[in-house]
Scaffold this motif. Structure first.
Motif, PDB file in Angstrom:
ATOM      1  N   PRO A 215       0.809  -1.219   0.000  1.00 29.69           N
ATOM      2  CA  PRO A 215       0.000   0.000   0.000  1.00 29.69           C
ATOM      3  C   PRO A 215       0.843   1.270   0.000  1.00 29.69           C
ATOM      4  CG  PRO A 215      -0.869  -1.608   1.554  1.00 29.69           C
ATOM      5  CD  PRO A 215       0.449  -2.140   1.077  1.00 29.69           C
ATOM      6  N   LEU A 216       0.439   2.228  -0.820  1.00 33.64           N
ATOM      7  CA  LEU A 216       1.088   3.537  -0.946  1.00 33.64           C
ATOM      8  C   LEU A 216       2.532   3.427  -1.452  1.00 33.64           C
ATOM      9  CD1 LEU A 216      -0.187   5.253   2.320  1.00 33.64           C
ATOM     10  CD2 LEU A 216      -1.203   5.325   0.041  1.00 33.64           C
ATOM     11  N   ALA A 217       2.902   2.291  -2.016  1.00 31.98           N
ATOM     12  CA  ALA A 217       4.272   2.135  -2.512  1.00 31.98           C
ATOM     13  C   ALA A 217       4.262   1.534  -3.906  1.00 31.98           C
ATOM     14  CB  ALA A 217       5.089   1.284  -1.544  1.00 31.98           C
ATOM     15  N   VAL A 218       4.417   0.221  -4.030  1.00 31.16           N
ATOM     16  CA  VAL A 218       4.536  -0.399  -5.345  1.00 31.16           C
ATOM     17  C   VAL A 218       3.681  -1.664  -5.433  1.00 31.16           C
ATOM     18  CG1 VAL A 218       6.874   0.472  -5.698  1.00 31.16           C
ATOM     19  CG2 VAL A 218       6.549  -1.773  -4.661  1.00 31.16           C
ATOM     20  N   ASP A 219       3.346  -2.041  -6.653  1.00 35.57           N
ATOM     21  CA  ASP A 219       2.738  -3.325  -6.964  1.00 35.57           C
ATOM     22  C   ASP A 219       3.729  -4.107  -7.827  1.00 35.57           C
ATOM     23  OD1 ASP A 219       0.443  -2.502  -5.697  1.00 35.57           O
ATOM     24  OD2 ASP A 219      -0.608  -1.994  -7.551  1.00 35.57           O
ATOM     25  N   PHE A 220       3.927  -5.373  -7.487  1.00 33.51           N
ATOM     26  CA  PHE A 220       4.733  -6.249  -8.337  1.00 33.51           C
ATOM     27  C   PHE A 220       3.796  -6.993  -9.278  1.00 33.51           C
ATOM     28  CE2 PHE A 220       6.264 -10.608  -9.076  1.00 33.51           C
ATOM     29  CZ  PHE A 220       7.432 -10.319  -9.775  1.00 33.51           C
ATOM     30  N   PHE A 221       4.180  -7.096 -10.557  1.00 34.76           N
ATOM     31  CA  PHE A 221       3.330  -7.826 -11.493  1.00 34.76           C
ATOM     32  C   PHE A 221       4.167  -8.759 -12.364  1.00 34.76           C
ATOM     33  CE2 PHE A 221       4.677  -4.348 -14.256  1.00 34.76           C
ATOM     34  CZ  PHE A 221       4.802  -4.958 -15.500  1.00 34.76           C
ATOM     35  N   ILE A 222       3.523  -9.803 -12.833  1.00 31.08           N
ATOM     36  CA  ILE A 222       4.075 -10.651 -13.872  1.00 31.08           C
ATOM     37  C   ILE A 222       3.082 -10.654 -15.031  1.00 31.08           C
ATOM     38  CG2 ILE A 222       5.465 -12.117 -12.375  1.00 31.08           C
ATOM     39  CD1 ILE A 222       3.235 -14.164 -12.370  1.00 31.08           C
ATOM     40  N   GLY A 223       3.584 -10.770 -16.240  1.00 28.88           N
ATOM     41  CA  GLY A 223       2.719 -10.683 -17.407  1.00 28.88           C
ATOM     42  C   GLY A 223       3.010 -11.787 -18.405  1.00 28.88           C
ATOM     43  N   LEU A 224       1.957 -12.221 -19.083  1.00 31.84           N
ATOM     44  CA  LEU A 224       2.058 -13.142 -20.208  1.00 31.84           C
ATOM     45  C   LEU A 224       1.463 -12.430 -21.415  1.00 31.84           C
ATOM     46  CD1 LEU A 224       0.768 -16.402 -18.462  1.00 31.84           C
ATOM     47  CD2 LEU A 224       3.145 -15.764 -18.886  1.00 31.84           C
ATOM     48  N   GLY A 225       2.231 -12.379 -22.511  1.00 32.88           N
ATOM     49  CA  GLY A 225       1.744 -11.596 -23.636  1.00 32.88           C
ATOM     50  C   GLY A 225       2.128 -12.159 -24.986  1.00 32.88           C
ATOM     51  N   TYR A 226       1.598 -11.505 -26.003  1.00 30.46           N
ATOM     52  CA  TYR A 226       1.902 -11.871 -27.386  1.00 30.46           C
ATOM     53  C   TYR A 226       1.988 -10.579 -28.197  1.00 30.46           C
ATOM     54  CZ  TYR A 226       1.751 -14.315 -31.869  1.00 30.46           C
ATOM     55  OH  TYR A 226       2.063 -14.803 -33.107  1.00 30.46           O
TER      56      TYR A 226
END
Length: 256
Positions: A215-226
């Motif tokens: 909260p109030l800082a960062v979000d970590f994400f992983i992505g799958l794409g084309y």
């Protein structure tokens, strides 16, 4: 030196976002599988990447950085770098002319095609869309300038020919991201331009999963794409080409 500068720039953006909470952005990197097809022509004949040059698929990488600010008049900015370097070796089954050289049936050729590109994107959000959908929908539009570092080399035991060009490509940019819940989102992004027999389209779809939120800082994400790119030029510095690249990928990064 370039890597050091890029790292400092990314850290500066991150530091600025923490000091001024109204700033938002993204830092990410990814692994991508690139599958090229098509042809290239340099002064002579059209040469097929697969059938004539045995150009193969490659594993590569990319980096992205993005910064959004609260000033309505000024555009937001994003940067992207993608490594794109293919090679192949094989015995050719037909004669062709490439540049000032003729490659004959039976020659074993070593070939390479480089298409590294650097993007800078100036864009705006449509804030009323986010307000109207309670933050579920985010729409961006703007202008992208891609600098393409193009190099195509064909070499046998007796002859060697290389075509090179640095090509700046202005492109329209647009994206739509749907976030039905905080855990994941779906993003579609496009860049493209067509004029005077030249065209370049870069289309991208990505599923983002956000398992970690501070909260109030960062979000970590992983992505799958084309990603799908089609690059077509007609006689720029004696080079013509029609190249398609299919690119499944995975990525990871921080949203702040």
């Amino acid at each position: 030196m370039k890597k050091t500068f890029s790292a400092l720039a990314v850290l500066s953006l991150f530091g600025l976002s923490q000091a001024v909470p109204l700033f938002e952005g993204e830092i990410s990197a990814g692994y991508i599988k690139q599958k090229p097809s098509g042809w290239v022509q340099y002064k002579g004949d059209q040469v097929d990447l697969k059938d004539d040059l045995n150009i193969g698929d490659e594993d590569s990488y990319f980096f992205r950085a993005k910064l959004e600010h609260p000033v309505p008049v000024l555009p937001n900015v994003a940067f992207q770098y993608m490594k794109m370097d293919f090679s192949g070796t094989g015995r050719i089954t037909r004669s062709f002319r490439y540049g000032n050289q003729v490659f004959t049936v039976g020659d074993t050729v070593n070939s390479s095609v480089k298409m590294d590109h650097y993007d800078i994107t100036l864009f705006y959000n449509l804030p009323f869309v986010g307000l109207a959908t309670a933050g579920i929908l985010d729409v961006e539009f703007g202008l992208n300038v891609r600098v393409l570092d193009f190099k195509a080399r064909v070499k046998s035991s007796t002859v060697d020919e290389t075509a090179t060009a640095t090509i700046p490509v202005p492109m329209l940019y647009g994206s739509v991201e749907i976030s039905p819940v905080s855990l994941f989102s779906i993003k579609a992004e496009g860049r493209g331009v067509a004029y005077n027999g030249h065209s370049y389209y870069d289309l991208n779809g990505e599923l983002r999963i956000k398992p970690i939120t501070i909260p109030l800082a960062v979000d970590f994400f992983i992505g799958l794409g084309y990603r799908y790119e089609r690059f077509k030029i007609d006689d720029i510095d004696d080079i013509s080409a029609d190249i398609k690249i299919k690119q499944p990928y995975v990525t990871a990064g921080l949203l702040f």
